[in-house]
Design an enzyme around this catalytic site. Structure first.
Site, short mmCIF file in Angstrom:
data_model
loop_
_atom_site.label_atom_id
_atom_site.label_comp_id
_atom_site.label_asym_id
_atom_site.label_seq_id
_atom_site.Cartn_x
_atom_site.Cartn_y
_atom_site.Cartn_z
N CYS A 75 -10.16 -15.45 -21.85
CA CYS A 75 -9.55 -16.27 -22.90
C CYS A 75 -9.69 -15.52 -24.21
CB CYS A 75 -10.25 -17.63 -22.97
SG CYS A 75 -9.67 -18.69 -24.30
N CYS A 208 -3.13 -19.95 -27.78
CA CYS A 208 -3.58 -19.23 -26.59
C CYS A 208 -3.60 -17.74 -26.93
CB CYS A 208 -2.66 -19.49 -25.40
SG CYS A 208 -3.14 -18.59 -23.90
#
Length: 268
Positions: A75, A208
């Site tokens: 991530c 994101c």
């Protein structure tokens, strides 16, 4: 017997994370406990949970779990949040503000470039695929540490991100293991706007990091954004900068990361 666990809530350009200092390795959380902490309304609420643990080869290890409680792939915004948290708890950094950390078995480098601003060097992309027919339009694909399907649109605000994204996310015939799904509008030769449906969160998120990198690289590769420094406006309204070499082997993701609040939670 229940135990109190101190945590910090961090935001990385709108991606939010529960971050826990587990350098003494005394905290062990089940999938159900992590999912409960990440659940909004009844828990702390987050897109994922990060444990900061010792590493034999780096300054620290980042263990990332998706909001469903399962271990997640890399991530980008979580990595940047982990770096800012590590700095805040006194993990030593280099004189240039840099550090090294381990995540998912891969080494990463990152730098604090200003207060609450972190630049993260990403992995080289892999698995580029073009014009994949999904039944609801063609998309492109690249893995930037996490898998990303990419759709282009000229009406980003009107896209049903949850509906369309949820359908494509589960197309394991096209994307083994599932995929994150990004919808992009090119706004200038060096900027794009992005909305993302995230696997593991199973919803649209406000940002994101690996999706921003995937979208910037794909847009450049397809000739839509000639610049090698791309400004990516995410759904939170924040902007992430993706800068890369012309051969796309060196890639840097820069943006805000800050501690929203600190608290304690309980674990059985």
């Amino acid at each position: 017997m229940t135990a109190e666990i101190p945590f910090s809530k961090l935001s990385g350009a709108g991606n939010d994370f529960v971050v826990i200092d587990n350098r003494n390795l005394t905290i062990s959380l089940s999938q159900q406990e992590i999912a409960g902490m990440c659940r909004r309304r009844t828990g702390i609420g987050a897109d994922g949970l990060i444990l900061i643990e010792p590493s034999a080869s780096a300054d620290f290890m980042m263990k990332y779990h998706n909001a469903d409680g399962h271990p997640g792939s890399m991530c980008g915004n979580g990595g940047r949040a982990a770096v800012w948290f590590a700095h805040s708890i006194g993990i030593p950094f280099e004189q240039d503000g840099g550090c090294r950390f381990e995540a998912g078995g891969n080494p990463y480098r990152a730098w604090i470039t200003a207060s609450e601003t972190v630049r993260l060097q990403m992995l080289e992309p892999k698995g580029f695929r073009d014009n994949i027919e999904t039944g609801g339009g063609a998309c492109h694909f690249v893995d930037t540490g996490s898998p990303h399907a990419i759709f282009y649109t000229t009406g980003l605000d009107g896209v049903d991100v949850v509906g369309r994204g949820g359908e494509v996310r589960h197309r394991t015939d096209l994307f083994p293991g599932g995929t994150n799904v990004n919808f992009i509008e090119v706004t200038a030769p060096d900027s794009i706007s992005l909305r993302t449906f995230e696997r593991g969160v199973e919803d649209e998120t406000l940002a994101c990091g690996t999706g921003a990198v995937a979208s910037a690289l794909m847009s450049h590769r397809l000739g839509m954004t000639p610049s090698t420094t791309i400004q990516v406006r995410v759904q939170s309204g924040d902007t992430l900068e993706v800068r890369f070499s012309s051969d796309m082997k060196e890639i840097f993701l820069t943006g805000p990361a800050r501690i929203v609040y600190r608290g304690t939670t309980t674990s059985s």
